[in-house]
Design a protein around this motif. Structure first.
Motif, PDB file in Angstrom:
ATOM      1  N   ARG A   7       0.917  -1.345  -0.083  1.00 18.70           N
ATOM      2  CA  ARG A   7       0.094   0.204   0.085  1.00 18.70           C
ATOM      3  C   ARG A   7       0.819   1.365   0.055  1.00 18.70           C
ATOM      4  NH1 ARG A   7      -2.634   0.178   5.074  1.00 18.70           N
ATOM      5  NH2 ARG A   7      -0.954   1.312   5.810  1.00 18.70           N
ATOM      6  N   ILE A   8       0.662   2.159  -1.028  1.00 14.91           N
ATOM      7  CA  ILE A   8       1.693   3.194  -1.268  1.00 14.91           C
ATOM      8  C   ILE A   8       0.773   4.372  -1.503  1.00 14.91           C
ATOM      9  CG2 ILE A   8       3.518   4.277  -2.505  1.00 14.91           C
ATOM     10  CD1 ILE A   8       3.942   1.413  -3.572  1.00 14.91           C
ATOM     11  N   TYR A   9       1.061   5.409  -0.561  1.00 10.58           N
ATOM     12  CA  TYR A   9       0.206   6.682  -0.835  1.00 10.58           C
ATOM     13  C   TYR A   9       1.130   7.733  -1.464  1.00 10.58           C
ATOM     14  CZ  TYR A   9      -2.998   5.277   2.698  1.00 10.58           C
ATOM     15  OH  TYR A   9      -3.962   4.523   3.241  1.00 10.58           O
ATOM     16  N   SER A  10       0.715   8.181  -2.788  1.00  9.17           N
ATOM     17  CA  SER A  10       1.519   8.994  -3.348  1.00  9.17           C
ATOM     18  C   SER A  10       0.726  10.489  -3.817  1.00  9.17           C
ATOM     19  CB  SER A  10       1.938   8.393  -4.737  1.00  9.17           C
ATOM     20  OG  SER A  10       0.682   7.737  -5.503  1.00  9.17           O
ATOM     21  N   ASN A  11       1.347  11.394  -4.120  1.00 12.42           N
ATOM     22  CA  ASN A  11       0.741  12.682  -4.312  1.00 12.42           C
ATOM     23  C   ASN A  11       1.428  13.073  -5.342  1.00 12.42           C
ATOM     24  OD1 ASN A  11      -0.835  15.082  -4.327  1.00 12.42           O
ATOM     25  ND2 ASN A  11      -0.412  15.507  -2.205  1.00 12.42           N
ATOM     26  N   SER A  12       0.788  14.063  -6.231  1.00 11.51           N
ATOM     27  CA  SER A  12       1.372  14.770  -7.485  1.00 11.51           C
ATOM     28  C   SER A  12       0.681  16.185  -7.758  1.00 11.51           C
ATOM     29  CB  SER A  12       1.387  13.820  -8.679  1.00 11.51           C
ATOM     30  OG  SER A  12      -0.211  13.572  -9.025  1.00 11.51           O
ATOM     31  N   ILE A  13       1.494  16.900  -8.537  1.00 14.30           N
ATOM     32  CA  ILE A  13       0.989  17.902  -8.825  1.00 14.30           C
ATOM     33  C   ILE A  13       1.267  18.002 -10.434  1.00 14.30           C
ATOM     34  CG2 ILE A  13       3.208  19.274  -8.577  1.00 14.30           C
ATOM     35  CD1 ILE A  13       1.521  21.738  -8.019  1.00 14.30           C
ATOM     36  N   VAL A  14       0.268  18.824 -11.306  1.00 11.26           N
ATOM     37  CA  VAL A  14       0.395  18.675 -12.502  1.00 11.26           C
ATOM     38  C   VAL A  14       0.444  20.153 -12.893  1.00 11.26           C
ATOM     39  CG1 VAL A  14      -1.027  18.166 -14.892  1.00 11.26           C
ATOM     40  CG2 VAL A  14      -1.177  16.904 -12.724  1.00 11.26           C
ATOM     41  N   LEU A  15       1.532  20.726 -13.653  1.00 13.79           N
ATOM     42  CA  LEU A  15       1.916  21.957 -13.940  1.00 13.79           C
ATOM     43  C   LEU A  15       0.968  22.278 -15.124  1.00 13.79           C
ATOM     44  CD1 LEU A  15       5.487  21.880 -13.696  1.00 13.79           C
ATOM     45  CD2 LEU A  15       3.745  22.179 -11.816  1.00 13.79           C
ATOM     46  N   GLY A  16       0.893  23.658 -15.392  1.00  8.67           N
ATOM     47  CA  GLY A  16       0.064  24.045 -16.658  1.00  8.67           C
ATOM     48  C   GLY A  16       0.843  23.609 -17.964  1.00  8.67           C
ATOM     49  N   ASN A  17       1.888  23.231 -17.994  1.00 10.53           N
ATOM     50  CA  ASN A  17       2.680  22.489 -19.357  1.00 10.53           C
ATOM     51  C   ASN A  17       2.400  21.070 -19.246  1.00 10.53           C
ATOM     52  OD1 ASN A  17       4.402  21.638 -17.254  1.00 10.53           O
ATOM     53  ND2 ASN A  17       6.114  22.729 -18.156  1.00 10.53           N
ATOM     54  N   ASN A  18       1.595  20.599 -18.615  1.00  9.61           N
ATOM     55  CA  ASN A  18       1.236  19.074 -18.552  1.00  9.61           C
ATOM     56  C   ASN A  18       2.512  18.173 -18.146  1.00  9.61           C
ATOM     57  OD1 ASN A  18      -1.316  19.385 -19.745  1.00  9.61           O
ATOM     58  ND2 ASN A  18      -0.601  19.463 -21.743  1.00  9.61           N
ATOM     59  N   ILE A  19       3.348  18.768 -17.292  1.00  7.35           N
ATOM     60  CA  ILE A  19       4.238  17.959 -16.412  1.00  7.35           C
ATOM     61  C   ILE A  19       3.776  17.569 -15.223  1.00  7.35           C
ATOM     62  CG2 ILE A  19       6.601  17.726 -15.629  1.00  7.35           C
ATOM     63  CD1 ILE A  19       7.599  19.697 -17.910  1.00  7.35           C
ATOM     64  N   THR A  20       4.068  16.184 -14.668  1.00  8.18           N
ATOM     65  CA  THR A  20       3.384  15.762 -13.534  1.00  8.18           C
ATOM     66  C   THR A  20       4.664  15.557 -12.834  1.00  8.18           C
ATOM     67  OG1 THR A  20       1.666  14.849 -14.542  1.00  8.18           O
ATOM     68  CG2 THR A  20       2.527  13.862 -12.469  1.00  8.18           C
ATOM     69  N   ILE A  21       4.512  16.069 -11.444  1.00  2.08           N
ATOM     70  CA  ILE A  21       5.729  16.067 -10.295  1.00  2.08           C
ATOM     71  C   ILE A  21       5.114  15.324  -9.347  1.00  2.08           C
ATOM     72  CG2 ILE A  21       7.175  17.285  -9.125  1.00  2.08           C
ATOM     73  CD1 ILE A  21       7.322  19.418 -11.008  1.00  2.08           C
ATOM     74  N   HIS A  22       5.860  14.273  -8.938  1.00  4.56           N
ATOM     75  CA  HIS A  22       5.443  13.491  -7.601  1.00  4.56           C
ATOM     76  C   HIS A  22       6.105  13.939  -6.569  1.00  4.56           C
ATOM     77  CE1 HIS A  22       3.742  10.740 -10.235  1.00  4.56           C
ATOM     78  NE2 HIS A  22       4.726  10.497 -10.960  1.00  4.56           N
ATOM     79  N   GLY A  23       5.209  13.873  -5.459  1.00  5.98           N
ATOM     80  CA  GLY A  23       5.828  14.277  -4.209  1.00  5.98           C
ATOM     81  C   GLY A  23       5.036  13.554  -3.021  1.00  5.98           C
ATOM     82  N   VAL A  24       4.715  14.362  -1.708  1.00  2.00           N
ATOM     83  CA  VAL A  24       4.600  13.756  -0.449  1.00  2.00           C
ATOM     84  C   VAL A  24       3.409  14.602   0.117  1.00  2.00           C
ATOM     85  CG1 VAL A  24       5.341  13.151   1.783  1.00  2.00           C
ATOM     86  CG2 VAL A  24       6.999  13.356  -0.074  1.00  2.00           C
ATOM     87  N   GLY A  25       2.576  13.802   0.793  1.00  2.00           N
ATOM     88  CA  GLY A  25       1.279  14.613   1.322  1.00  2.00           C
ATOM     89  C   GLY A  25       0.276  14.024   1.320  1.00  2.00           C
ATOM     90  N   LEU A  26      -0.366  13.320   2.665  1.00  2.00           N
ATOM     91  CA  LEU A  26      -1.674  12.996   2.755  1.00  2.00           C
ATOM     92  C   LEU A  26      -2.710  14.070   2.816  1.00  2.00           C
ATOM     93  CD1 LEU A  26      -0.646  10.366   5.659  1.00  2.00           C
ATOM     94  CD2 LEU A  26      -1.135   9.800   3.195  1.00  2.00           C
ATOM     95  N   ALA A  27      -3.078  14.513   1.466  1.00  2.00           N
ATOM     96  CA  ALA A  27      -3.726  15.849   1.414  1.00  2.00           C
ATOM     97  C   ALA A  27      -4.931  15.608   0.095  1.00  2.00           C
ATOM     98  CB  ALA A  27      -3.009  16.867   1.033  1.00  2.00           C
ATOM     99  N   PRO A  28      -5.922  16.214   0.357  1.00  2.00           N
ATOM    100  CA  PRO A  28      -6.947  16.406  -0.558  1.00  2.00           C
ATOM    101  C   PRO A  28      -6.574  17.121  -1.782  1.00  2.00           C
ATOM    102  CG  PRO A  28      -7.422  17.850   0.940  1.00  2.00           C
ATOM    103  CD  PRO A  28      -6.333  17.478   1.486  1.00  2.00           C
ATOM    104  N   GLY A  29      -7.002  16.764  -3.135  1.00  2.00           N
ATOM    105  CA  GLY A  29      -6.547  17.412  -4.204  1.00  2.00           C
ATOM    106  C   GLY A  29      -7.409  18.997  -4.485  1.00  2.00           C
ATOM    107  N   THR A  30      -6.963  19.569  -5.463  1.00  2.00           N
ATOM    108  CA  THR A  30      -7.636  20.789  -5.773  1.00  2.00           C
ATOM    109  C   THR A  30      -8.961  20.401  -6.313  1.00  2.00           C
ATOM    110  OG1 THR A  30      -6.112  20.846  -7.629  1.00  2.00           O
ATOM    111  CG2 THR A  30      -5.672  22.311  -5.935  1.00  2.00           C
TER     112      THR A  30
END
Length: 549
Positions: A74-97
């Motif tokens: 079981r893995i918890y992963s988070n990511s942010i998608v930039l306006g240029n469509n690049i996805t960057i992975h990171g940390v955080g047990l957080a809801p999305g926008t």
């Protein structure tokens, strides 16, 4: 505990150093736990988080069931998608926008009040909402620095989230200071959309590598932060006169990290899990005892947490926290031991350990051998097949442990005979136990009826005997084995019938075939006609091949 009728003890403390004296077993913790075993209590102890070096184990004695830590799927992963469509992975047990909509990115450094002075170099840590222009941040994603102050406890993500909420931000992005080399970042609960992006040299965000492995991508997360900052900075419009930002062109949406992903790469032995071989004394002489005994899930485990606890500011007010360590693995074994005790009320502590050990799994969910992390830096880059000194008998198999078929049993009296057999131990034994060694026969550690065979030094040949007891139905067993390198093995009998409640002695004949100081490993398997499978790890360290005679 004995007076209260306790059946299982789970212990997350160990000696803080290798005990001095004639043997590591003679330390206050281990000897107190021997008294618990005498009272019929099964003792589980965390192996310690001092790995991955050899002999880093902090739990020594054969009457203690030592548990190392492994990953789970079981893995918890988070990511942010930039306006240029690049996805960057990171940390955080957080809801999305909301609704995957893009929100403007605004750095805290570009949203400070005009009254702020250059002396406030830590404004980017986002600890004080009064330092920022609300109209610049409102409705946008605020970018904050995760600096050394967070590590030192001078700043917290919790406070930064409060700042973002006060400013009506749509979310928060934390970028880790590149100077935080080797800092381990655990999943952090966030009440609003948020993410932490690792620095280029942050090698401990191991679950990110697992996440990437799961999707079979070849992303280079060393460049995550660089990509993010380059995108943000290139989108800014500056006033050439005032050198202030007049327009923010970068946008992003935060995917969120609350939902779990599942990987088939688990389990693997975590780099911090303490390793064998078991040191017999402070001079690093090896004991003929296998440690650890087993591994269980210990990485990123949901654990009960006191909402009023002050050990971690980030988890204050939370009822659960995601924790890692062998102290998270040990309770898994304690709980399963309670189920075994419930099914077999009269079973001894040693027999519970046997049921857990002989049924443990040697394979990951892909069907390959379990792998072990062997470096502190970049732990997933140097994996190799786990040995018994990494994982003991293997990864716990809850279903099989409740129906082991055969068990190995060892009594308190046999442990005492072993301790009394250590040269010069009589006064120490009497001091700890109040019992006199006397003239009763003694046992070498190699002759304890353990569900494993560990030989620290073998000169030419050796015969070891083990006795199994059938706690299942009448069954016929076939015996097979794989030999450690530099050693030949023969077993007798190689097939036997054993009734329920019956006993069978197994004789294992060892012969060295070469000189070697390199540890090698094999395994003895007993496969029953009713489907039971009993696995016994064999470890041989020093082998001396004598060609004379």
């Amino acid at each position: 505990a004995a007076e209260d009728g306790v059946d299982i003890i789970s212990l997350s403390i160990t000696p803080n150093r290798r005990p001095p004296g004639i043997a590591t077993f003679f330390n206050p913790i281990d000897m107190a736990l021997l008294s618990a075993v005498k009272a019929g209590i099964f003792v589980v102890q965390a192996a310690g988080n001092t790995g991955p070096s050899p002999k880093s184990i902090c739990s020594f004695s054969p009457w203690i069931f030592t548990v190392g830590a492994a990953s789970h799927d079981r893995i918890y992963s988070n990511s942010i998608v930039l306006g240029n469509n690049i996805t960057i992975h990171g940390v955080g047990l957080a809801p999305g926008t909301q609704n995957d909509a893009m929100y403007t990115l605004v750095s805290a450094a570009h949203a400070v009040n005009d009254t702020m002075t250059s002396e406030n170099i830590y404004a980017s840590d986002c600890q004080d909402s009064s330092a920022f222009k609300r109209d610049v941040v409102r409705g946008n994603i605020l970018i904050c620095s995760y600096s050394i102050r967070f590590v030192l406890g001078l700043a917290t993500i919790r406070q930064a989230l409060g700042t973002a909420k006060d400013l009506d931000a749509a979310g928060v992005v934390f970028y880790m200071d590149p100077f935080l080399l080797g800092f381990q970042l655990n999943p952090i609960p966030m009440r609003i959309p948020g993410i932490v992006i690792p620095s280029p040299d942050d090698s401990k965000v191991s679950f990110l590598a697992l996440y990437i492995e799961y999707f079979e991508q070849s992303l280079d997360f060393d460049k995550f932060l660089q990509i993010f900052l380059e995108y943000y900075n290139s989108s800014l419009v500056w006033d050439e006169t005032t050198r202030k930002v007049v327009s923010f062109g970068g946008a992003a949406c935060i995917s969120g990290g609350i939902r779990a992903n599942f990987s088939h790469s688990a389990p693997k032995i975590m780099f911090y899990s303490a390793r064998g071989p078991d040191p017999e004394d402070a001079s690093f002489v090896n004991a003929d005892i296998l440690k650890p005994n087993i591994v269980a899930p210990g990485n990123f485990i949901w654990a009960a947490w006191s909402s009023g606890g002050s050990d971690s500011v980030e988890f204050q007010g939370e009822s659960f926290a995601m924790m890692s360590g062998t102290s998270m693995a040990a309770p898994h074994i304690a709980g399963l031991a309670a189920l075994i005790k419930q099914k077999f009320p009269n079973i001894s502590p040693a027999a519970i350990g046997s049921a857990l050990s002989t049924t443990a799994s040697l394979y990951d969910r892909n069907g390959g051998p379990i792998q072990a992390q062997r470096t502190y830096a970049n732990p997933d880059m140097g994996l190799s097949t786990a040995t018994p000194f990494d994982m003991g008998s293997g990864f716990v198999n809850a279903t099989a442990a409740l129906d082991p078929g055969l068990i190995f049993d060892t009594s308190y009296d046999e442990y005492m005979s072993f301790l009394c057999g250590i040269n010069g131990s009589s006064p120490v034994v009497q001091n700890y136990t109040g019992e006199v060694c006397g003239s009763s026969p003694t046992l070498n550690s190699i002759d304890l009826n353990l569900p494993s065979i560990t030989i620290s030094k073998m000169n030419s040949s050796l015969v070891i005997r083990r006795t199994v007891i059938n706690i299942g139905s009448n069954e016929t067993y076939r015996v097979s084995w794989s030999e450690p390198n530099g050693t030949s093995i023969k077993l007798a009998p190689n097939q036997f019938f054993i009734p329920r409640g019956g006993k069978q002695v197994l004789s294992v004949f060892f012969q060295t075939t070469l000189d070697s100081n390199v540890a090698s490993f094999g395994r003895i398997s007993l496969v029953g006609s009713l489907g039971h499978s009993v696995s016994i790890p064999v470890s041989v360290l020093v082998k001396i091949y004598n060609t004379t005679g």
